[in-house]
Write an enzyme that holds these catalytic residues in place. Structure first.
Site, PDB file in Angstrom:
ATOM      1  N   ARG A   1     -28.697   4.903  22.920  1.00  0.00           N
ATOM      2  CA  ARG A   1     -29.801   4.520  23.797  1.00  0.00           C
ATOM      3  C   ARG A   1     -30.820   5.658  23.859  1.00  0.00           C
ATOM      4  O   ARG A   1     -30.590   6.724  23.312  1.00  0.00           O
ATOM      5  CB  ARG A   1     -29.269   4.181  25.200  1.00  0.00           C
ATOM      6  CG  ARG A   1     -28.269   5.238  25.669  1.00  0.00           C
ATOM      7  CD  ARG A   1     -28.282   5.510  27.109  1.00  0.00           C
ATOM      8  NE  ARG A   1     -29.553   5.960  27.603  1.00  0.00           N
ATOM      9  CZ  ARG A   1     -29.995   7.221  27.520  1.00  0.00           C
ATOM     10  NH1 ARG A   1     -29.279   8.187  26.925  1.00  0.00           N
ATOM     11  NH2 ARG A   1     -31.170   7.559  28.005  1.00  0.00           N
ATOM     12  N   GLY A   2     -31.915   5.389  24.599  1.00  0.00           N
ATOM     13  CA  GLY A   2     -32.987   6.386  24.679  1.00  0.00           C
ATOM     14  C   GLY A   2     -33.996   6.091  23.578  1.00  0.00           C
ATOM     15  O   GLY A   2     -33.610   5.887  22.418  1.00  0.00           O
ATOM     16  N   ALA A   3     -35.278   6.072  23.946  1.00  0.00           N
ATOM     17  CA  ALA A   3     -36.287   5.561  23.013  1.00  0.00           C
ATOM     18  C   ALA A   3     -36.324   6.293  21.658  1.00  0.00           C
ATOM     19  O   ALA A   3     -36.258   5.642  20.604  1.00  0.00           O
ATOM     20  CB  ALA A   3     -37.653   5.582  23.692  1.00  0.00           C
TER      21      ALA A   3
ATOM     22  N   ASN B   1     -40.992   3.011  31.466  1.00  0.00           N
ATOM     23  CA  ASN B   1     -39.793   3.850  31.434  1.00  0.00           C
ATOM     24  C   ASN B   1     -38.745   3.178  32.320  1.00  0.00           C
ATOM     25  O   ASN B   1     -38.992   2.131  32.938  1.00  0.00           O
ATOM     26  CB  ASN B   1     -40.116   5.274  31.919  1.00  0.00           C
ATOM     27  CG  ASN B   1     -38.968   6.230  31.646  1.00  0.00           C
ATOM     28  OD1 ASN B   1     -38.517   6.355  30.506  1.00  0.00           O
ATOM     29  ND2 ASN B   1     -38.468   6.889  32.661  1.00  0.00           N
ATOM     30  N   LYS B   2     -37.581   3.789  32.396  1.00  0.00           N
ATOM     31  CA  LYS B   2     -36.445   3.208  33.134  1.00  0.00           C
ATOM     32  C   LYS B   2     -36.860   2.704  34.513  1.00  0.00           C
ATOM     33  O   LYS B   2     -37.634   3.364  35.204  1.00  0.00           O
ATOM     34  CB  LYS B   2     -35.352   4.277  33.237  1.00  0.00           C
ATOM     35  CG  LYS B   2     -34.105   3.879  33.977  1.00  0.00           C
ATOM     36  CD  LYS B   2     -33.480   2.611  33.456  1.00  0.00           C
ATOM     37  CE  LYS B   2     -33.121   2.677  31.989  1.00  0.00           C
ATOM     38  NZ  LYS B   2     -32.809   1.351  31.407  1.00  0.00           N
TER      39      LYS B   2
ATOM     40  N   GLN C   1     -27.498   6.335  34.024  1.00  0.00           N
ATOM     41  CA  GLN C   1     -27.722   7.334  32.963  1.00  0.00           C
ATOM     42  C   GLN C   1     -27.951   8.731  33.548  1.00  0.00           C
ATOM     43  O   GLN C   1     -27.597   9.740  32.939  1.00  0.00           O
ATOM     44  CB  GLN C   1     -28.934   6.937  32.100  1.00  0.00           C
ATOM     45  CG  GLN C   1     -28.709   5.728  31.216  1.00  0.00           C
ATOM     46  CD  GLN C   1     -29.135   4.436  31.890  1.00  0.00           C
ATOM     47  OE1 GLN C   1     -29.094   4.319  33.110  1.00  0.00           O
ATOM     48  NE2 GLN C   1     -29.537   3.455  31.110  1.00  0.00           N
TER      49      GLN C   1
ATOM     50  N   ASP D   1     -40.540   4.856  27.286  1.00  0.00           N
ATOM     51  CA  ASP D   1     -40.076   3.887  26.293  1.00  0.00           C
ATOM     52  C   ASP D   1     -41.231   3.265  25.523  1.00  0.00           C
ATOM     53  O   ASP D   1     -41.064   2.801  24.399  1.00  0.00           O
ATOM     54  CB  ASP D   1     -39.229   2.808  26.952  1.00  0.00           C
ATOM     55  CG  ASP D   1     -37.873   3.384  27.306  1.00  0.00           C
ATOM     56  OD1 ASP D   1     -37.747   3.993  28.375  1.00  0.00           O
ATOM     57  OD2 ASP D   1     -36.953   3.271  26.470  1.00  0.00           O
TER      58      ASP D   1
ATOM     59  N   ARG E   1     -33.534  -4.516  21.492  1.00  0.00           N
ATOM     60  CA  ARG E   1     -34.046  -4.031  22.787  1.00  0.00           C
ATOM     61  C   ARG E   1     -35.569  -4.005  22.680  1.00  0.00           C
ATOM     62  O   ARG E   1     -36.122  -3.245  21.884  1.00  0.00           O
ATOM     63  CB  ARG E   1     -33.465  -2.647  23.119  1.00  0.00           C
ATOM     64  CG  ARG E   1     -31.965  -2.698  23.375  1.00  0.00           C
ATOM     65  CD  ARG E   1     -31.475  -1.494  24.133  1.00  0.00           C
ATOM     66  NE  ARG E   1     -31.851  -1.530  25.535  1.00  0.00           N
ATOM     67  CZ  ARG E   1     -31.788  -0.455  26.342  1.00  0.00           C
ATOM     68  NH1 ARG E   1     -31.386   0.699  25.875  1.00  0.00           N
ATOM     69  NH2 ARG E   1     -32.134  -0.567  27.605  1.00  0.00           N
TER      70      ARG E   1
HETATM   71  O1  MRU Z   1     -31.912   1.919  28.888  1.00  0.00           O
HETATM   72  P1  MRU Z   1     -32.004   3.297  28.292  1.00  0.00           P
HETATM   73  O2  MRU Z   1     -30.907   4.203  28.712  1.00  0.00           O
HETATM   74  O3  MRU Z   1     -32.196   3.255  26.802  1.00  0.00           O
HETATM   75  O4  MRU Z   1     -33.354   3.870  28.919  1.00  0.00           O
HETATM   76  C1  MRU Z   1     -33.774   5.141  28.545  1.00  0.00           C
HETATM   77  C2  MRU Z   1     -34.973   5.607  29.270  1.00  0.00           C
HETATM   78  O5  MRU Z   1     -35.565   4.907  30.063  1.00  0.00           O
HETATM   79  C3  MRU Z   1     -35.484   6.964  28.911  1.00  0.00           C
HETATM   80  O6  MRU Z   1     -36.093   7.571  30.010  1.00  0.00           O
HETATM   81  C4  MRU Z   1     -36.520   6.833  27.791  1.00  0.00           C
HETATM   82  O7  MRU Z   1     -36.007   6.069  26.740  1.00  0.00           O
HETATM   83  C5  MRU Z   1     -36.940   8.141  27.269  1.00  0.00           C
HETATM   84  S1  MRU Z   1     -35.647   8.938  26.378  1.00  0.00           S
HETATM   85  C6  MRU Z   1     -36.257  10.386  25.778  1.00  0.00           C
END
Ligand code: MRU
Length: 354
Positions: free
Chosen positions: A44-46, A242-243, A191, A232, A87
């Site tokens: 996970r994570g962009a 973002n999240k 997270q 994201d 996603r």
């Molecule tokens: O659902 P996730 O855990 O993939 O969400 C991640 C986030 O929202 C992060 O803040 C974002 O991807 C930036 S990661 C450098």
């Protein structure tokens, strides 16, 4: 910790859904396994998803069969584009797919499997370099004795191993600064509580975990010198997805005069998206809101709404920390200028599959 690595023709990842208690490396040899890992947030994570898109396209080149057989190219495209849809909010996933597909376009199908691996490896190295440059620029925003707040996880685990918003704190610590980070737990999938605390602890950064609902009061009572989040997807006007919880945090920061910083590589900018209204928001299963890890605390079947991301309007953002340094308002101009300096034009993303 390296969240994903290409080893002997397969992608090895740390299963982030098991952290912090178990460190398990999974070997993903098929697209089906990669899709499952992405959907269930094992990976996970962009920025990490961008690399998953690139490496996944290399897997697609293998799974599409004999490059000499009719229909090979369209099978590769279909498989890769289906991966990009797993996603929808993090533009990086579709970007990684697009970058590799665009590289393949001019080549003979027989060369695709090797070229795809080369391209994914290049993007992987570039993400590391971008992360390092971004963190160096962002660390200039930290001060000795400061207190900062972050949401979700934007550390090494969410990228190629360097990080963005959280990587800035790690870089600040490496420079010898002492400061404190308040970590939002980040409901519903935690997270912040599970991953960000782990990465800060490993790096020796002082931190305290809070529930998401404590953030505004922390600004009022404890004092916070800045909020740092990842991204994201960033629209051309600076609106940033973002999240879920990031928008509320930005509103609270504005009310308390706290600078709100977004940190992301330019691969998170969607050059096909003029503003936040066009950003697709992933909605996930209601079970994530009713409980966690097999434990349910709401009555069975309680109706839910579970958007995994929200959008922070550009006017609430102080600056966007990128590999090119800090972008300031008006973002429509600073983002456009930054994109124009890229070696590989960001317009690749205009045809993104999400
Ligand atoms: O659902 P996730 O855990 O993939 O969400 C991640 C986030 O929202 C992060 O803040 C974002 O991807 C930036 S990661 C450098």
């Amino acid at each position: 910790m390296e969240p994903l690595l290409w080893v002997d023709e397969a992608l090895e990842i740390i299963d982030q859904s098991l952290l912090p208690d178990r460190i398990l490396t999974l070997r993903l040899e098929s697209l089906a396994a990669l899709r499952e890992a992405i959907a269930s947030l094992r990976l996970r994570g962009a920025p990490a998803l961008g690399l998953a898109g690139a490496w996944g396209t290399a897997l697609a080149c293998r799974e599409a069969g004999d490059p000499a057989a009719p229909g090979y190219e369209s099978r590769v495209r279909e498989l890769a584009e289906a991966l990009a849809r797993v996603r929808p909010t993090a533009v990086n996933l579709a970007w990684g797919v697009r970058q590799v597909l665009d590289t393949l376009e001019a080549a003979a199908p027989g060369d695709w499997p090797v070229l795809a691996v080369d391209c994914a490896a290049r993007l992987h190295a570039e993400d590391r370099a971008a992360g390092q440059a971004l963190c160096a620029a962002g660390a200039e925003l930290l001060r000795e004795g400061g207190r900062y707040l972050t949401h979700c996880n934007a550390g090494p685990l969410a990228t190629s191993g360097v990080g963005t918003a959280l990587g800035i704190f790690l870089e600040g610590r490496r420079r010898g600064l002492d400061f404190e980070v308040l970590v939002d737990e980040t409901r519903p999938l935690l997270q912040g509580a599970r991953l960000t605390t782990l990465e800060l602890r490993e790096a020796g950064v002082r931190h305290r975990l809070i529930t998401d609902s404590m953030a505004a009061f922390a600004m009022a009572r404890l004092g916070v010198d800045g909020v740092f989040i990842g991204a994201d997807r960033i629209a051309l006007n600076g609106d940033t997805a973002n999240k879920i919880g990031s928008y509320g945090l930005a509103l609270a920061a504005r009310a308390h005069g706290v600078p709100f910083h977004v940190a992301a590589p330019l691969s998170s900018v969607d050059s096909a998206c003029p503003n936040g209204a066009g950003i697709p928001i992933e909605e996930r299963d209601g079970a994530e809101v009713r409980g966690y890890a097999g434990l349910r605390w709401a009555p069975s079947g309680t109706p839910t709404w579970n958007p995994a991301f929200d959008v922070v309007p550009a006017e609430l953002i102080q600056d966007i920390v990128t590999e090119q340094g800090l972008l300031a308002a008006p973002f429509s101009r600073s983002i456009r200028d930054a994109l124009s300096r890229l070696r590989v034009p960001n317009s690749h993303r205009a045809r993104s599959t999400s």
